[in-house]
Design an enzyme around this catalytic site. Structure first.
Site, PDB file in Angstrom:
ATOM      1  N   CYS A  12       4.070  26.456   2.989  1.00 13.62           N
ATOM      2  CA  CYS A  12       5.819  26.903   2.438  1.00 13.62           C
ATOM      3  C   CYS A  12       5.936  27.538   1.732  1.00 13.62           C
ATOM      4  CB  CYS A  12       7.378  25.729   3.052  1.00 13.62           C
ATOM      5  SG  CYS A  12       6.656  25.771   4.904  1.00 13.62           S
ATOM      6  N   CYS A  21       0.300  38.875 -10.568  1.00 14.82           N
ATOM      7  CA  CYS A  21       0.556  38.935  -9.466  1.00 14.82           C
ATOM      8  C   CYS A  21       1.297  36.844  -9.137  1.00 14.82           C
ATOM      9  CB  CYS A  21      -0.332  38.548  -8.583  1.00 14.82           C
ATOM     10  SG  CYS A  21      -1.518  36.823  -8.478  1.00 14.82           S
TER      11      CYS A  21
END
Lengths: 113, 519
Positions: free
Chosen positions: B280, B472
């Site tokens: 998650c 990133c």
């Protein structure tokens, strides 16, 4: 819904293929695809799921990481294949012969909580 | 200024101390109430057994409990399917079966709930709503096991935790909320992650297990232990906008008994490759999505508990047992929202629940069934050489102010910064002069032939050898992107530097800009 129909000679089988559980990300972020397959495979036998798997990789998959979908010639562990709302293990797995209108769903298992 | 700071600190300390005192008092009160309730329940039961009429003994529940649970007790599925037999679940050992059965058949489901002992593994996005509804429904014993502490990023979905409890053990935080909701149940806190060596002895204290965890290794451990300890298992999971739910090992039968429900290994004999597992934290999760799955777990748990048959009537008792096993899938942005599919029954060569089982309680507790090895672990990839990477600090020293879009005053500072996060994350926050090319676009292109369309024209065509940097979120995808750019020949045979920011934007926050949003 995308249209993955490929022009093929002879009778064909229209089916719907769906990807969920994150697998859609490998297929252009599109969950539902209409696919038309030849009714018979090269060996003359009716088209089955074993034919469908490489077909999807070659024709619908956009991500290059093929191993996220297929491993050792079969769907990778953690992916369930559903044939018309039943686990494909109840239907003969890759030997299942596709029927017109079949709904084939590939579900990646989720692990979050 | 200093005085004010001191005053604030003092007040904060005072508030913390008073809150701690208050929490202590509340928990004392809860245990006292619990003891009182247990005493009166016990008194009622023994009175009933001894058939001694006494005003308090005529009814097995407290007045307050009739009011509290009345709305669910009059629902026929709880009443009828929950028909009570005094031999059930060891509630009353050798009492007057007949009178108890006769007088209690209509609300027997409630007694089954009160007698039930349920363990929730995980007190997070699934465990919180599941525990909330089970506590509300009056499950007698609720155990929670989780070694994590509450983080701010949990609060949007882990609905039992309060902002003031950040840093506290999740199980303590959850039980604090549950006690406020319903003081009657007995709450048990296991402040640890479930380990193979302890799992069997912990499961032994419970009748039903809920898998509310977030990783494959623990899911296999829970399922294996549940099968071998004979406990039904309600397993759920969620990610992004989707959830999945299965009731496993129901009915719970010994390994080799084909009448038993399938286990997690029957459905997933092989674990997924570790690098295909998304958490998650990485993939994101909507609160109501995981909440839906947790609430459904509570519902399935109530169905299993109220259907649990008394001894000797296992064949025809209860729901679910004779039905084909099912997988429920929820997808928030699909139509229909829910889809239920039939799954296989027990696998004849299952490693745990078949006659050919190789996993036993001994192999679990001894560690010879190695779950971490079985599921593998995804290591952060290290694809690039050290000189292909630059730290966030070095980058900032080299190109000061470029994060604010102040690049390019001199030609020597010219470079390209490519951010390969998806566009949603790029929209949350980005370095001033970076351009966004999502990693999914980069990986989707085939390596053969011409330059793919995602390569910016100025990089593809210009003769410039200005360096290219890639960033990133954490510094993993950026490495893949650097490799891809080099494969495409954009480094001009080594004349142009292409590298990534080690540790990504997380490192940027740590080393350069402490105000950078952490999401």
């Amino acid at each position: 819904m995308s249209d993955g129909t490929k022009g093929a000679a002879g009778p064909s089988i229209p089916i719907t293929v769906e990807f969920t559980g994150g697998l859609e990300l490998l297929f252009g972020n599109e969950r539902k695809h209409k696919v038309s397959l030849p009714a018979c495979m090269d060996d003359g036998n009716p088209t089955n799921i074993a034919y469908l798997l490489p077909y999807l990789v070659d024709n619908l998959m956009q991500d290059q990481r093929k191993e996220m979908f297929i491993m050792e010639g079969n769907v990778r562990p953690g992916i369930l294949v559903l044939i018309n709302d039943a686990d494909w293990e109840l239907e003969g797995e890759e030997t299942y012969e596709l029927q017109p209108g079949d709904n084939i769903v590939f579900v990646s298992t989720l692990h979050g909580g | 200024m200093g005085d004010l700071d001191e005053r604030c600190a003092a007040l904060r300390a005072q508030i913390a101390a008073t809150e701690a005192q208050l929490a202590g008092l509340k928990s004392e009160l809860a245990s006292a109430q619990e003891a009182a309730a247990a005493k009166s329940n016990h008194a009622e039961l023994s009175d009933n057994q001894q058939a001694q009429p006494k005003s308090a003994s005529r009814w097995p529940l407290l007045q307050e409990e009739y009011k509290r649970y009345g709305r669910q007790m009059i629902v026929s599925q709880v009443g009828l399917e929950g028909e009570f037999h005094s031999s059930d679940m060891g509630l009353s050992g050798n009492g007057d079966h007949e009178s108890l059965t006769m007088s209690s058949s209509d609300w027997a489901g409630q007694l089954k709930l009160r007698a039930a002992k349920v363990l929730l593994v995980g007190a997070g996005g699934l465990g919180c709503p599941a525990a909330q509804y089970l506590a509300g429904a009056g499950v007698g014993t609720l155990g929670l096991i989780d070694g994590d502490t509450v983080e701010v990023s949990n609060l949007h979905r882990q609905v039992l935790h309060r902002s003031r409890n950040v840093g506290k053990y999740k199980v303590d935080s959850a039980i604090e909320s549950l006690r406020e909701l319903n003081p009657h149940p007995n709450y048990i806190a296991h402040r640890t992650h479930l380990t193979p060596s302890e799992a069997p002895q912990i499961f032994a204290q419970y009748d039903l297990i809920l898998d509310c965890t977030d990783n494959p290794a623990t899911r296999y451990l829970i399922s294996d232990t549940a099968v071998l300890m004979g406990k039904p298992l309600v397993s759920a999971s969620a990610l992004r906008t989707e959830g999945q739910l299965m009731v496993l090992n129901n009915p719970p039968r010994p390994p080799g008994d084909k009448q038993g429900g399938p286990c997690y290994r029957c459905v997933f004999p092989k674990p997924p490759p570790a690098d295909s597992v998304v958490s998650c934290a990485d993939g994101g999760i909507l609160g109501p999505v995981v909440g839906t799955m947790g609430v459904l777990q509570a519902l399935e748990a109530i169905k299993v508990i109220t259907a649990m048959a008394g001894k000797g009537e296992a064949q025809n008792g209860g729901t679910g047992a004779q039905q084909s096993p099912l997988l429920h899938m929820f997808s928030a942005y699909s139509n229909p929202l829910f889809r239920t599919i039939r799954i296989r029954s027990r696998r004849t060569n299952c490693a745990v629940c078949s006659a050919e089982a190789t996993v036993t309680l001994d192999t679990i507790t001894s560690g010879s069934t190695d779950y971490v090895f079985f599921c593998g672990s995804a290591h952060s990839p290290s694809l690039l050489a050290p000189d292909e990477r630059i730290s966030a600090r070095e980058y900032n020293e080299k190109y000061p102010g470029s994060d604010l879009g102040r690049q390019g005053s001199s030609a020597s500072s010219s470079h390209t910064m490519i951010d390969v996060r998806d566009k949603v994350q790029f929209g949350i926050c980005s370095l001033g002069d970076s351009i966004n090319i999502p990693i999914s676009n980069i990986l989707a292109s085939t390596s053969t032939g011409e330059t793919p369309s995602w390569v910016p024209a100025e990089l593809a065509t210009s003769e410039s050898n200005d360096p290219i940097y890639v960033v990133c979120r954490l510094g993993n995808d950026s490495q893949l992107a650097v490799q891809k750019l080099k494969d495409l020949g954009l480094d001009r045979g080594g004349k142009r530097y292409i590298g990534d920011i080690r540790g990504g934007l997380r490192a940027w926050r740590e080393q350069v800009d402490s105000e950078w949003p952490e999401y």
